[in-house]
Design an enzyme around this catalytic site. Sequence first.
Site, PDB file in Angstrom:
ATOM      1  N   PRO A  33     -71.538 -72.500 -18.977  1.00  0.00           N
ATOM      2  CA  PRO A  33     -72.211 -71.503 -19.820  1.00  0.00           C
ATOM      3  C   PRO A  33     -72.449 -70.143 -19.157  1.00  0.00           C
ATOM      4  CG  PRO A  33     -73.818 -73.062 -18.969  1.00  0.00           C
ATOM      5  CD  PRO A  33     -72.469 -73.538 -18.501  1.00  0.00           C
ATOM      6  N   GLY A  34     -72.130 -69.993 -17.870  1.00  0.00           N
ATOM      7  CA  GLY A  34     -72.178 -68.647 -17.294  1.00  0.00           C
ATOM      8  C   GLY A  34     -73.090 -68.455 -16.094  1.00  0.00           C
ATOM      9  N   ALA A  35     -73.596 -69.542 -15.535  1.00  0.00           N
ATOM     10  CA  ALA A  35     -74.540 -69.409 -14.414  1.00  0.00           C
ATOM     11  C   ALA A  35     -73.866 -68.850 -13.153  1.00  0.00           C
ATOM     12  CB  ALA A  35     -75.201 -70.751 -14.112  1.00  0.00           C
ATOM     13  N   TRP A  36     -72.671 -69.344 -12.842  1.00  0.00           N
ATOM     14  CA  TRP A  36     -71.972 -68.798 -11.660  1.00  0.00           C
ATOM     15  C   TRP A  36     -71.660 -67.324 -11.872  1.00  0.00           C
ATOM     16  CZ3 TRP A  36     -68.078 -71.865  -8.210  1.00  0.00           C
ATOM     17  CH2 TRP A  36     -68.721 -73.001  -7.699  1.00  0.00           C
ATOM     18  N   ASP A  62     -62.918 -69.557 -19.609  1.00  0.00           N
ATOM     19  CA  ASP A  62     -63.246 -70.956 -19.949  1.00  0.00           C
ATOM     20  C   ASP A  62     -62.558 -71.376 -21.246  1.00  0.00           C
ATOM     21  OD1 ASP A  62     -65.809 -72.880 -18.794  1.00  0.00           O
ATOM     22  OD2 ASP A  62     -64.875 -73.491 -20.689  1.00  0.00           O
ATOM     23  N   ASP A  79     -57.286 -71.642 -21.582  1.00  0.00           N
ATOM     24  CA  ASP A  79     -56.970 -72.739 -20.660  1.00  0.00           C
ATOM     25  C   ASP A  79     -56.304 -72.132 -19.429  1.00  0.00           C
ATOM     26  OD1 ASP A  79     -55.887 -74.872 -19.272  1.00  0.00           O
ATOM     27  OD2 ASP A  79     -55.232 -75.915 -21.090  1.00  0.00           O
ATOM     28  N   ASP A 104     -65.502 -73.709 -10.762  1.00  0.00           N
ATOM     29  CA  ASP A 104     -66.414 -74.841 -10.943  1.00  0.00           C
ATOM     30  C   ASP A 104     -65.888 -75.672 -12.115  1.00  0.00           C
ATOM     31  OD1 ASP A 104     -68.729 -76.321 -10.391  1.00  0.00           O
ATOM     32  OD2 ASP A 104     -69.920 -75.198 -11.833  1.00  0.00           O
ATOM     33  N   LYS A 144     -64.333 -76.375  -6.746  1.00  0.00           N
ATOM     34  CA  LYS A 144     -64.976 -77.697  -6.757  1.00  0.00           C
ATOM     35  C   LYS A 144     -63.928 -78.770  -7.013  1.00  0.00           C
ATOM     36  CE  LYS A 144     -67.128 -79.224 -10.480  1.00  0.00           C
ATOM     37  NZ  LYS A 144     -68.189 -79.152 -11.509  1.00  0.00           N
TER      38      LYS A 144
HETATM   39  N1  SAM Z   1     -69.912 -72.791 -13.317  1.00  0.00           N
HETATM   40  C1  SAM Z   1     -70.430 -72.964 -14.677  1.00  0.00           C
HETATM   41  C2  SAM Z   1     -71.821 -72.385 -14.704  1.00  0.00           C
HETATM   42  O1  SAM Z   1     -72.398 -72.226 -13.634  1.00  0.00           O
HETATM   43  O2  SAM Z   1     -72.326 -72.082 -15.792  1.00  0.00           O
HETATM   44  C3  SAM Z   1     -70.396 -74.425 -15.093  1.00  0.00           C
HETATM   45  C4  SAM Z   1     -68.985 -74.924 -15.274  1.00  0.00           C
HETATM   46  S1  SAM Z   1     -68.836 -76.503 -16.040  1.00  0.00           S
HETATM   47  C5  SAM Z   1     -69.343 -77.603 -14.752  1.00  0.00           C
HETATM   48  C6  SAM Z   1     -67.094 -76.771 -16.095  1.00  0.00           C
HETATM   49  C7  SAM Z   1     -66.335 -75.902 -17.083  1.00  0.00           C
HETATM   50  O3  SAM Z   1     -64.935 -75.993 -16.832  1.00  0.00           O
HETATM   51  C8  SAM Z   1     -66.522 -76.319 -18.547  1.00  0.00           C
HETATM   52  O4  SAM Z   1     -67.170 -75.308 -19.264  1.00  0.00           O
HETATM   53  C9  SAM Z   1     -65.087 -76.542 -19.040  1.00  0.00           C
HETATM   54  O5  SAM Z   1     -64.879 -76.079 -20.367  1.00  0.00           O
HETATM   55  C10 SAM Z   1     -64.274 -75.727 -18.051  1.00  0.00           C
HETATM   56  N2  SAM Z   1     -62.856 -76.110 -17.976  1.00  0.00           N
HETATM   57  C11 SAM Z   1     -62.334 -77.346 -17.852  1.00  0.00           C
HETATM   58  N3  SAM Z   1     -61.002 -77.312 -17.873  1.00  0.00           N
HETATM   59  C12 SAM Z   1     -60.648 -76.013 -18.008  1.00  0.00           C
HETATM   60  C13 SAM Z   1     -59.392 -75.342 -18.120  1.00  0.00           C
HETATM   61  N4  SAM Z   1     -58.230 -76.019 -18.104  1.00  0.00           N
HETATM   62  N5  SAM Z   1     -59.388 -73.998 -18.262  1.00  0.00           N
HETATM   63  C14 SAM Z   1     -60.559 -73.316 -18.301  1.00  0.00           C
HETATM   64  N6  SAM Z   1     -61.775 -73.895 -18.203  1.00  0.00           N
HETATM   65  C15 SAM Z   1     -61.827 -75.229 -18.065  1.00  0.00           C
END
Ligand code: SAM
Length: 196
Positions: A33-36, A62, A79, A104, A144
């Site tokens: 959701p955008g924290a990083w 994302d 993607d 992440d 990660k």
């Molecule tokens: N770092 C974020 C934060 O601090 O708000 C949290 C990230 S969350 C753990 C993982 C994210 O990776 C999800 O929102 C997911 O939709 C995204 N994700 C997974 N596969 C992806 C892809 N192939 N392309 C882009 N984003 C992807």
Amino acid sequence: NYRCRSAFKLLEIDDKHKVLRPGLSVIDCGAAPGAWSQVAVQRVNALGTDPNAPVGFVLGVDLLRISPLEGAVFLPNADITDPVTLKKIQELLPTERADVILSDMAPNATGIRELDHQKLINLCLTLLDLSQSILRPRGTILCKFWDGREAHLLQNRLMEHFQDVRTIKPQSSRKESAEIYYLAKLYNDGVKHQKL
Ligand code: SAM
């Protein structure tokens, strides 16, 4: 106020390993959701809050939509493994290449540990392909992954392309979680084994 507690992991890693600084251009993969991105906006001075420091740039990418954040540009419904996404990133970057790629990302977990591990390692490997087009020489990747048998493949690939590769397990990552980060510094732009 951070959108998600994952912010504290990036803060902890950055305090210790100095990944972000004012003026840098950052791509945040899996940003929702955008924290990083919030942390990155502060640390690269993307809003120009510090008038005496250079102003950086943050692009969050994302699959999901992300609520707007002052100081960041978001590429939602994208993607990272899709070549179209690379084109869009290149269009949105103010400089030709980014200084830092953060990831992440996490695939939808199936609960089958080995499978989830493989899927995430493959996502991280995609970042190496992206780097060829959008990471500047001497740039950094922080990604990660979930630990498992293929982690060494990713580590080896990173070591081919970066001079300094470290494994990081932040305190703020829950103890029982298999979540680990690779921090790869000093990208050598596809030139293998070259001493810069
Ligand atoms: N770092 C974020 C934060 O601090 O708000 C949290 C990230 S969350 C753990 C993982 C994210 O990776 C999800 O929102 C997911 O939709 C995204 N994700 C997974 N596969 C992806 C892809 N192939 N392309 C882009 N984003 C992807």
